[in-house]
Design a protein around this motif. Structure first.
Motif, PDB file in Angstrom:
ATOM      1  N   GLY A  86       0.785  -1.224   0.000  1.00 19.64           N
ATOM      2  CA  GLY A  86       0.000   0.000   0.000  1.00 19.64           C
ATOM      3  C   GLY A  86       0.820   1.278   0.000  1.00 19.64           C
ATOM      4  N   GLU A  87       2.132   1.156  -0.061  1.00 11.28           N
ATOM      5  CA  GLU A  87       2.988   2.349  -0.080  1.00 11.28           C
ATOM      6  C   GLU A  87       3.061   2.906  -1.504  1.00 11.28           C
ATOM      7  N   PRO A  88       2.907   4.219  -1.679  1.00 14.57           N
ATOM      8  CA  PRO A  88       3.042   4.809  -3.010  1.00 14.57           C
ATOM      9  C   PRO A  88       4.478   4.649  -3.525  1.00 14.57           C
ATOM     10  N   VAL A  89       4.604   4.202  -4.771  1.00 15.97           N
ATOM     11  CA  VAL A  89       5.906   3.956  -5.381  1.00 15.97           C
ATOM     12  C   VAL A  89       6.008   4.802  -6.654  1.00 15.97           C
ATOM     13  N   PRO A  90       7.046   5.645  -6.782  1.00 12.01           N
ATOM     14  CA  PRO A  90       7.193   6.449  -8.001  1.00 12.01           C
ATOM     15  C   PRO A  90       7.594   5.570  -9.184  1.00 12.01           C
ATOM     16  N   ILE A  91       6.891   5.762 -10.308  1.00  9.64           N
ATOM     17  CA  ILE A  91       7.206   4.959 -11.492  1.00  9.64           C
ATOM     18  C   ILE A  91       7.471   5.793 -12.739  1.00  9.64           C
ATOM     19  N   LEU A  92       7.130   7.079 -12.703  1.00  3.49           N
ATOM     20  CA  LEU A  92       7.274   7.898 -13.906  1.00  3.49           C
ATOM     21  C   LEU A  92       7.365   9.366 -13.515  1.00  3.49           C
ATOM     22  N   ARG A  93       8.336  10.052 -14.078  1.00  3.27           N
ATOM     23  CA  ARG A  93       8.475  11.499 -13.845  1.00  3.27           C
ATOM     24  C   ARG A  93       8.080  12.223 -15.127  1.00  3.27           C
ATOM     25  N   LYS A  94       7.207  13.203 -14.985  1.00  2.00           N
ATOM     26  CA  LYS A  94       6.820  14.019 -16.136  1.00  2.00           C
ATOM     27  C   LYS A  94       7.975  14.946 -16.468  1.00  2.00           C
TER      28      LYS A  94
END
Length: 113
Positions: A86-94
């Motif tokens: 349930g932890e937010p994981v970064p997958i893409l940077r704009k």
């Protein structure tokens, strides 16, 4: 929600207050210029296979980016879909355009690394 959050809300909300429960085991969303994925375990009796979670995640990523399919951090996505914490994981940077004279560049994305 975490159990501590539920405890805190319990004492703040009046009896009879309408509550909306959202069943969303996989979520994606933007914060600043970063796309995050959040994956939770299924409810009892509603477990999904990795492939089912992966298909849902791809559909949500595509919807969030308005693209066919951006190049995202595959390793981070796989880890989130396996861990299910349930932890937010970064997958893409704009991508942030360097030249502000070309506003059409605002829609480009790059994988988070």
């Amino acid at each position: 929600m975490y159990p501590n959050d539920i405890e805190a809300l319990y004492h703040r909300v009046s009896v009879g207050t309408p509550v909306y429960i959202v069943k969303q085991p996989i979520k994606v969303g933007w914060l600043d210029s970063m796309l995050y994925i959040e994956a939770h375990p299924g409810l009892d009796g509603e477990e999904m296979t990795f492939d089912q979670r992966y298909a849902i995640a791809l559909r949500l990523i595509k919807k969030a980016t308005n693209e066919e399919m951006p190049a995202f951090d595959q390793k981070a996505l796989n880890q989130a879909l396996q861990t299910l914490d349930g932890e937010p994981v970064p997958i893409l940077r704009k991508a942030v355009p360097q030249n502000t004279d070309r506003p059409e560049l605002d829609n480009f994305t790059v994988p988070y690394q």
